[in-house]
Enzyme design. Structure first.
Site, short mmCIF file in Angstrom:
data_model
loop_
_atom_site.label_atom_id
_atom_site.label_comp_id
_atom_site.label_asym_id
_atom_site.label_seq_id
_atom_site.Cartn_x
_atom_site.Cartn_y
_atom_site.Cartn_z
N SER A 7 -48.01 14.46 3.04
CA SER A 7 -47.28 15.76 2.18
C SER A 7 -46.83 15.05 0.95
CB SER A 7 -46.49 16.39 3.14
OG SER A 7 -45.28 15.51 3.55
N GLU A 9 -44.06 15.97 -2.28
CA GLU A 9 -42.79 16.57 -2.81
C GLU A 9 -42.81 16.52 -4.27
OE1 GLU A 9 -39.08 15.96 -0.74
OE2 GLU A 9 -37.93 15.93 -2.60
N ASP A 100 -27.32 18.37 -2.47
CA ASP A 100 -26.59 17.29 -3.21
C ASP A 100 -25.30 18.07 -3.71
OD1 ASP A 100 -27.94 15.07 -2.90
OD2 ASP A 100 -29.31 15.65 -4.67
N PHE A 206 -31.26 6.57 -8.50
CA PHE A 206 -31.56 7.37 -7.40
C PHE A 206 -30.82 6.77 -6.21
CE2 PHE A 206 -35.64 9.26 -9.31
CZ PHE A 206 -35.23 10.60 -9.19
N HIS A 256 -44.41 11.27 3.87
CA HIS A 256 -43.94 12.30 2.88
C HIS A 256 -43.65 11.70 1.47
CE1 HIS A 256 -42.41 16.09 1.43
NE2 HIS A 256 -41.48 15.49 1.16
P1 FAD Z 1 -25.96 17.79 6.50
O1 FAD Z 1 -27.12 17.80 7.68
O2 FAD Z 1 -25.38 18.88 6.22
O3 FAD Z 1 -25.56 16.35 6.44
C1 FAD Z 1 -24.68 16.04 5.42
C2 FAD Z 1 -23.67 15.19 6.03
O4 FAD Z 1 -22.61 15.88 6.72
C3 FAD Z 1 -24.01 14.06 6.89
O5 FAD Z 1 -23.07 12.83 6.49
C4 FAD Z 1 -23.86 14.63 8.28
O6 FAD Z 1 -23.68 13.54 9.24
C5 FAD Z 1 -22.52 15.35 7.92
N1 FAD Z 1 -22.29 16.55 9.02
C6 FAD Z 1 -23.27 17.34 9.49
N2 FAD Z 1 -22.80 18.26 10.02
C7 FAD Z 1 -21.39 18.13 10.39
C8 FAD Z 1 -20.27 18.58 10.85
N3 FAD Z 1 -20.51 19.88 11.82
N4 FAD Z 1 -19.22 18.34 10.72
C9 FAD Z 1 -18.86 17.17 10.08
N5 FAD Z 1 -20.12 16.47 9.43
C10 FAD Z 1 -21.09 16.90 9.39
N6 FAD Z 1 -30.95 17.53 -2.26
C11 FAD Z 1 -31.06 18.96 -3.22
O7 FAD Z 1 -30.07 19.14 -3.75
N7 FAD Z 1 -32.09 19.48 -3.32
C12 FAD Z 1 -33.37 19.00 -2.56
O8 FAD Z 1 -34.34 19.68 -2.78
C13 FAD Z 1 -33.41 17.88 -1.76
N8 FAD Z 1 -34.32 17.75 -0.97
C14 FAD Z 1 -34.35 16.53 0.15
C15 FAD Z 1 -35.37 16.28 0.81
C16 FAD Z 1 -35.24 15.38 1.75
C17 FAD Z 1 -36.38 15.05 2.67
C18 FAD Z 1 -34.01 14.63 1.89
C19 FAD Z 1 -33.96 13.49 2.87
C20 FAD Z 1 -32.99 14.76 0.95
C21 FAD Z 1 -33.12 15.80 0.04
N9 FAD Z 1 -31.80 16.30 -0.49
C22 FAD Z 1 -31.93 17.44 -1.35
C23 FAD Z 1 -30.63 15.55 -0.61
C24 FAD Z 1 -29.72 16.17 0.48
O9 FAD Z 1 -29.34 17.66 0.00
C25 FAD Z 1 -28.62 15.17 0.66
O10 FAD Z 1 -28.78 14.01 1.04
C26 FAD Z 1 -27.16 15.96 0.94
O11 FAD Z 1 -26.20 15.14 0.72
C27 FAD Z 1 -27.34 16.15 2.56
O12 FAD Z 1 -28.14 16.94 2.89
P2 FAD Z 1 -28.31 17.38 4.53
O13 FAD Z 1 -29.25 18.59 4.49
O14 FAD Z 1 -28.86 16.00 5.25
O15 FAD Z 1 -26.89 17.80 4.93
#
Ligand code: FAD
Length: 275
Positions: A7, A9, A100, A206, A256
């Site tokens: 895939s 991105e 982010d 990055f 990906h």
């Molecule tokens: P979470 O899963 O919420 O995790 C974030 C942090 O919080 C982790 O340290 C986790 O361990 C912790 N955490 C989770 N749940 C809890 C809880 N209940 N209590 C306490 N701590 C907790 N960013 C963008 O802005 N736009 C994009 O389009 C984008 N695309 C991405 C695509 C991929 C494939 C990846 C890997 C990353 C992408 N990101 C993007 C970056 C991502 O948004 C960041 O890495 C962000 O900091 C974390 O997102 P997450 O969804 O993993 O968050």
């Protein structure tokens, strides 16, 4: 050579020219028969409209599209309306993320991606195939490997179908992470995110933000190439091709590619892999 689904991105475009360039890249990469393509999301609305427009435009092509979605400063009503638009456009995939911090997490009532996954499931049932993010080298905000895996498991349990990893250049980090997930009965496909290497400055920037480790042996060689872009591309293609091959041989369920809207870096690697 064995092949796995791939895939691509793309980054959400901010101008009309960038939107046109994205579609050109997608067109060039379509020859590799991707399973789907995805479009990033700027939390806080910075590129929200760019994401939606690009996703709807890509949705007109033969390749399924997965818009990235995060809550940012958006209200649940705004997210719900966006989900309905995607459903109406026959989009069946999403990549659900917290987003982010620097993009702005504003007034949202949600704090973690698991809540967004639950919300999407509550609003739309099984309509969407949902991918979430995974971090073999551990998310920079995680206090420990244990907490990383515990929260990852919660996110999966909220209703994710697959995960895509942050990029990495240490294959062992990925394989260990897979073992640790299996030991915790986390059983969804975890697809490695692949970042082609085209210049050291951008890669450092990055990687500083997302916490990806750049191995010293790799950085030293990239530094030595200076401004010799052909040498950097040649070395980068070789390093990432070998990484992909190792991942495929070790059982990765797909690849990906983070294209940054460029077709050639991913295409060079895929050709080397026999795609
Ligand atoms: P979470 O899963 O919420 O995790 C974030 C942090 O919080 C982790 O340290 C986790 O361990 C912790 N955490 C989770 N749940 C809890 C809880 N209940 N209590 C306490 N701590 C907790 N960013 C963008 O802005 N736009 C994009 O389009 C984008 N695309 C991405 C695509 C991929 C494939 C990846 C890997 C990353 C992408 N990101 C993007 C970056 C991502 O948004 C960041 O890495 C962000 O900091 C974390 O997102 P997450 O969804 O993993 O968050």
């Amino acid at each position: 050579m064995s092949q796995v689904p791939i895939s691509f991105e793309f980054s959400a475009p901010k101008t009309e020219e960038a939107a046109a360039a994205l579609l050109r890249s997608q067109d060039r990469l379509a020859v590799f028969n991707p399973e789907y393509v995805s479009v990033t999301y700027g939390a806080g609305g910075s590129t929200r409209d760019g994401t939606k427009e690009a996703a709807l435009a890509l949705g007109q092509t033969a390749v399924p599209v997965a818009p990235h979605l995060s809550f940012g400063g958006d209200t649940k009503e705004t997210i719900s309306a966006l989900l309905k638009e995607y459903q109406k456009a026959s989009i069946h995939r999403l990549v659900a993320l917290r987003g982010d911090r620097q993009s702005g997490l504003g007034q949202s009532k949600m704090s973690h991606a698991a809540e967004l996954v639950s919300f999407v499931r509550a609003e739309t049932g099984s309509h969407f195939h949902i991918s979430v993010a995974a971090y073999p080298e551990i998310h920079p905000e995680s206090s420990s490997v244990q907490s990383e895996l515990t929260f990852f498991k919660e996110k999966v349990a909220a209703g994710a179908n697959a995960a895509i990893t942050q990029y990495f250049y240490n294959a062992d980090a990925y394989f260990r992470y897979i073992d640790e997930c299996q030991a915790r009965n986390i059983e969804l496909p975890i697809v490695p995110g692949i970042m082609p290497i085209t210049n050291l400055k951008g890669l450092r920037r990055f990687s500083d933000i997302c916490g990806a480790d750049l191995p010293r042996w790799m950085v030293k060689r990239l530094e030595d190439f200076g401004d010799d872009t052909d040498a950097i591309k040649g070395f980068g293609t070789d390093v990432v091709t070998r990484l992909c091959q190792r991942l495929i041989d070790g059982g990765a369920p797909g690849l990906h590619f983070y294209t940054l809207n460029l077709s050639k870096p991913s295409a060079r690697i895929l050709k080397n892999l026999g795609y």
